[in-house]
Design a protein around this motif. Structure first.
Motif: not given
Length: 64
Positions: A1-21
């Motif tokens: 499975m491929e690892t998705k990459t997020y910036t710290t800004i992405d993480l701040r803006k979309g924490m809930g979605e990233i945690l759910d994924r």
């Protein structure tokens, strides 16, 4: 499975979605800052299994 990459800004803006994924879909995520990976977000089960495996291999072996 491929690892998705997020910036710290992405993480701040979309924490809930990233945690759910990570939790629901079992996707690992690499978190980057200034182009460098600073952390990985993995499902709790992965971390728990890795920790358990590591502890079992670090424990002194009993003489047979």
């Amino acid at each position: 499975m491929e690892t998705k990459t997020y910036t710290t800004i992405d993480l701040r803006k979309g924490m809930g979605e990233i945690l759910d994924r990570t939790r629901i879909a079992g996707e690992a995520a690499a978190i980057t800052r200034k182009g460098k990976t600073v952390a990985y977000l993995v499902p709790a089960e992965w971390f728990e299994q890795m920790t358990c495996w590591q502890q079992s291999h670090d424990a002194p072996q009993e003489a047979a």
